[in-house]
Design a protein around this motif. Sequence first.
Motif, PDB file in Angstrom:
ATOM      1  N   VAL A 167      -3.508  -6.692   0.684  1.00  0.00           N
ATOM      2  CA  VAL A 167      -4.495  -5.997   1.516  1.00  0.00           C
ATOM      3  C   VAL A 167      -5.532  -6.937   2.117  1.00  0.00           C
ATOM      4  CG1 VAL A 167      -6.374  -4.296   1.464  1.00  0.00           C
ATOM      5  CG2 VAL A 167      -4.144  -3.749   0.435  1.00  0.00           C
ATOM      6  N   PRO A 168      -6.120  -7.866   1.352  1.00  0.00           N
ATOM      7  CA  PRO A 168      -7.119  -8.751   1.974  1.00  0.00           C
ATOM      8  C   PRO A 168      -6.566  -9.546   3.160  1.00  0.00           C
ATOM      9  CG  PRO A 168      -7.316  -8.836  -0.405  1.00  0.00           C
ATOM     10  CD  PRO A 168      -6.061  -8.075  -0.111  1.00  0.00           C
ATOM     11  N   HIS A 169      -5.338 -10.052   3.050  1.00  0.00           N
ATOM     12  CA  HIS A 169      -4.751 -10.776   4.186  1.00  0.00           C
ATOM     13  C   HIS A 169      -4.585  -9.845   5.390  1.00  0.00           C
ATOM     14  CE1 HIS A 169      -2.241 -13.479   6.531  1.00  0.00           C
ATOM     15  NE2 HIS A 169      -1.381 -12.489   6.679  1.00  0.00           N
ATOM     16  N   ILE A 170      -4.114  -8.646   5.142  1.00  0.00           N
ATOM     17  CA  ILE A 170      -3.933  -7.690   6.240  1.00  0.00           C
ATOM     18  C   ILE A 170      -5.271  -7.351   6.878  1.00  0.00           C
ATOM     19  CG2 ILE A 170      -3.285  -5.296   6.741  1.00  0.00           C
ATOM     20  CD1 ILE A 170      -1.032  -5.656   4.650  1.00  0.00           C
ATOM     21  N   ALA A 171      -6.304  -7.169   6.063  1.00  0.00           N
ATOM     22  CA  ALA A 171      -7.630  -6.874   6.601  1.00  0.00           C
ATOM     23  C   ALA A 171      -8.130  -8.019   7.469  1.00  0.00           C
ATOM     24  CB  ALA A 171      -8.607  -6.585   5.462  1.00  0.00           C
ATOM     25  N   GLY A 172      -7.904  -9.242   7.007  1.00  0.00           N
ATOM     26  CA  GLY A 172      -8.327 -10.395   7.792  1.00  0.00           C
ATOM     27  C   GLY A 172      -7.538 -10.559   9.071  1.00  0.00           C
ATOM     28  N   ARG A 173      -6.264 -10.240   9.026  1.00  0.00           N
ATOM     29  CA  ARG A 173      -5.397 -10.412  10.198  1.00  0.00           C
ATOM     30  C   ARG A 173      -5.674  -9.355  11.262  1.00  0.00           C
ATOM     31  NH1 ARG A 173      -0.655 -12.200  12.371  1.00  0.00           N
ATOM     32  NH2 ARG A 173       0.809 -10.661  13.221  1.00  0.00           N
ATOM     33  N   TYR A 227       2.356  -3.432   0.297  1.00  0.00           N
ATOM     34  CA  TYR A 227       2.725  -4.556  -0.559  1.00  0.00           C
ATOM     35  C   TYR A 227       4.075  -5.075  -0.087  1.00  0.00           C
ATOM     36  CZ  TYR A 227       4.191  -7.218  -4.671  1.00  0.00           C
ATOM     37  OH  TYR A 227       4.639  -8.224  -5.498  1.00  0.00           O
ATOM     38  N   LEU A 228       4.046  -6.177   0.641  1.00  0.00           N
ATOM     39  CA  LEU A 228       5.250  -6.732   1.249  1.00  0.00           C
ATOM     40  C   LEU A 228       5.678  -8.057   0.639  1.00  0.00           C
ATOM     41  CD1 LEU A 228       4.227  -5.883   4.924  1.00  0.00           C
ATOM     42  CD2 LEU A 228       6.106  -4.819   3.659  1.00  0.00           C
ATOM     43  N   SER A 229       4.792  -8.728  -0.087  1.00  0.00           N
ATOM     44  CA  SER A 229       5.124 -10.040  -0.654  1.00  0.00           C
ATOM     45  C   SER A 229       6.183  -9.936  -1.746  1.00  0.00           C
ATOM     46  CB  SER A 229       3.870 -10.711  -1.206  1.00  0.00           C
ATOM     47  OG  SER A 229       2.989 -11.069  -0.167  1.00  0.00           O
ATOM     48  N   ARG A 230       6.133  -8.904  -2.581  1.00  0.00           N
ATOM     49  CA  ARG A 230       7.172  -8.581  -3.550  1.00  0.00           C
ATOM     50  C   ARG A 230       7.548  -9.805  -4.397  1.00  0.00           C
ATOM     51  NH1 ARG A 230       9.525  -3.561  -2.016  1.00  0.00           N
ATOM     52  NH2 ARG A 230      11.567  -4.087  -2.874  1.00  0.00           N
ATOM     53  N   ARG A 242       2.855 -13.734   0.791  1.00  0.00           N
ATOM     54  CA  ARG A 242       3.869 -14.240   1.717  1.00  0.00           C
ATOM     55  C   ARG A 242       3.505 -13.822   3.139  1.00  0.00           C
ATOM     56  NH1 ARG A 242       9.039 -12.796  -2.242  1.00  0.00           N
ATOM     57  NH2 ARG A 242       8.751 -14.593  -3.622  1.00  0.00           N
ATOM     58  N   THR A 243       2.696 -14.649   3.758  1.00  0.00           N
ATOM     59  CA  THR A 243       2.146 -14.292   5.061  1.00  0.00           C
ATOM     60  C   THR A 243       3.225 -14.139   6.126  1.00  0.00           C
ATOM     61  OG1 THR A 243       1.727 -16.635   5.558  1.00  0.00           O
ATOM     62  CG2 THR A 243      -0.062 -15.387   4.542  1.00  0.00           C
ATOM     63  N   ASP A 244       4.323 -14.898   6.017  1.00  0.00           N
ATOM     64  CA  ASP A 244       5.378 -14.772   7.022  1.00  0.00           C
ATOM     65  C   ASP A 244       6.024 -13.396   6.968  1.00  0.00           C
ATOM     66  OD1 ASP A 244       6.371 -15.419   4.486  1.00  0.00           O
ATOM     67  OD2 ASP A 244       8.213 -16.294   5.312  1.00  0.00           O
ATOM     68  N   VAL A 245       6.227 -12.882   5.758  1.00  0.00           N
ATOM     69  CA  VAL A 245       6.827 -11.551   5.599  1.00  0.00           C
ATOM     70  C   VAL A 245       5.861 -10.479   6.108  1.00  0.00           C
ATOM     71  CG1 VAL A 245       7.717  -9.885   3.934  1.00  0.00           C
ATOM     72  CG2 VAL A 245       8.203 -12.327   3.643  1.00  0.00           C
ATOM     73  N   ILE A 246       4.593 -10.627   5.787  1.00  0.00           N
ATOM     74  CA  ILE A 246       3.596  -9.636   6.198  1.00  0.00           C
ATOM     75  C   ILE A 246       3.391  -9.654   7.708  1.00  0.00           C
ATOM     76  CG2 ILE A 246       1.174  -8.944   5.983  1.00  0.00           C
ATOM     77  CD1 ILE A 246       1.218 -10.265   3.189  1.00  0.00           C
ATOM     78  N   ASP A 247       3.169 -10.845   8.259  1.00  0.00           N
ATOM     79  CA  ASP A 247       2.817 -10.947   9.681  1.00  0.00           C
ATOM     80  C   ASP A 247       3.942 -10.464  10.585  1.00  0.00           C
ATOM     81  OD1 ASP A 247       0.505 -11.992   8.708  1.00  0.00           O
ATOM     82  OD2 ASP A 247       0.863 -14.053   9.392  1.00  0.00           O
ATOM     83  N   ALA A 248       5.182 -10.546  10.111  1.00  0.00           N
ATOM     84  CA  ALA A 248       6.305 -10.065  10.908  1.00  0.00           C
ATOM     85  C   ALA A 248       6.310  -8.548  11.031  1.00  0.00           C
ATOM     86  CB  ALA A 248       7.627 -10.540  10.298  1.00  0.00           C
ATOM     87  N   ARG A 249       5.592  -7.864  10.131  1.00  0.00           N
ATOM     88  CA  ARG A 249       5.603  -6.405  10.106  1.00  0.00           C
ATOM     89  C   ARG A 249       4.259  -5.774  10.422  1.00  0.00           C
ATOM     90  NH1 ARG A 249       9.318  -8.253   6.456  1.00  0.00           N
ATOM     91  NH2 ARG A 249      11.297  -7.081   6.317  1.00  0.00           N
ATOM     92  N   VAL A 250       3.204  -6.532  10.344  1.00  0.00           N
ATOM     93  CA  VAL A 250       1.857  -5.977  10.524  1.00  0.00           C
ATOM     94  C   VAL A 250       1.187  -6.676  11.692  1.00  0.00           C
ATOM     95  CG1 VAL A 250      -0.328  -5.408   9.425  1.00  0.00           C
ATOM     96  CG2 VAL A 250       1.745  -5.588   8.031  1.00  0.00           C
ATOM     97  N   GLU A 251       1.404  -6.149  12.878  1.00  0.00           N
ATOM     98  CA  GLU A 251       0.745  -6.695  14.060  1.00  0.00           C
ATOM     99  C   GLU A 251      -0.575  -6.002  14.339  1.00  0.00           C
ATOM    100  OE1 GLU A 251       2.674  -3.049  15.561  1.00  0.00           O
ATOM    101  OE2 GLU A 251       3.128  -4.584  14.070  1.00  0.00           O
ATOM    102  N   ARG A 252      -0.767  -4.840  13.701  1.00  0.00           N
ATOM    103  CA  ARG A 252      -2.003  -4.095  13.901  1.00  0.00           C
ATOM    104  C   ARG A 252      -2.182  -3.144  12.723  1.00  0.00           C
ATOM    105  NH1 ARG A 252      -0.240   0.541  18.400  1.00  0.00           N
ATOM    106  NH2 ARG A 252       0.920   1.833  16.894  1.00  0.00           N
TER     107      ARG A 252
END
Length: 325
Positions: free
Chosen positions: A125-131, A76-79, A98-108
């Motif tokens: 979680v759904p955004h991370i699963a999709g990414r 949970y990074l959007s906070r 907050r996709t910018d916060v998540i994508d900066a930390r979750v490359e895989r």
Amino acid sequence: MPSLDRRRFLRDAAATTALVSAGGLAATSSAPAQAAPPAAAPAPTTRRRGAVSFRWWGTAGWRIDIADRTVLVDPYLSRIDTGLFTGPFNPATALTVRTDVIDARVERAATVLVTHTHWDHFMDVPHIAGRTGARVFGTLTAYHLGLAYGVPSTQLSAVRGGEVLDFGDHTVEVVSSLHSRNAAYSVAFPGVRVTQPARPATIGDLPEGDTLSYLLRVDAGPSVYFTGASDVAERNLTGLAPDVAMVAMQSATTTGDYLPRLLAGLDYPKVVVPVHWDNFETRLQNPPVVAPADRPRLDDMIAAVRRISPRSRVLVPEYETAYHF
């Protein structure tokens, strides 16, 4: 129970060499070279202990890197601001990822483990699963909520407790658990989803949906127990005996003997890491912000762990710092 005695013997025998380090991946020297076996029988590879790192993402969230594989727990990074820490709390707060916060930390990510489906555990979680294409493990509620977000069923695995999942160089044991109770002896946003609902729009659309814990066992590395809420069904802990326990701080006193039951059930882990004590509606930056009402609770928890399990080391984590157990 012979298996439990054997596990504890091996665990305690390694106690003198156990290390918890912070501040990035530590260099690890390789073992002395040995004569190579015949080509027909190549030497097995042994992962170095330093190849496993644990980074806290606040709340109950973790990133675990095992060699080239990444496992996430309750990321949970959007906070987002719901008023929970500043008042008044707004259960109709819109779910804003907050996709910018998540994508900066979750490359895989290969695997996502969800303890329960409240917004501060499941929303991202759904955004991370999709990414990343990660497989998401969670309750039946997590499965149906994932479908509601458009996550393919091929990436969703419903579990209930008792499963032991083999990923080659590590296993994950699913443990049926309980969510903490508030001062009114109730659970926020109770309920389960047994069919696919409409796509969630507010934090109130993400119910607790039953609660799980997870035991991660890494080959040639540590066994680590992850909680997402501060209650426990201690009868489900028999034989787990982890080296490390990530323990959610209790926010109310309505659950009796929480820490004594949990620590005894886990056979008094060598390292106890308090989690879910930070203000998770502030930015993910060190030092973590602790709400004024939660500072004494954290201090009381640390003192209680040291009293109940004096041989345990208490490690209060900082955000995104690499820990090696």
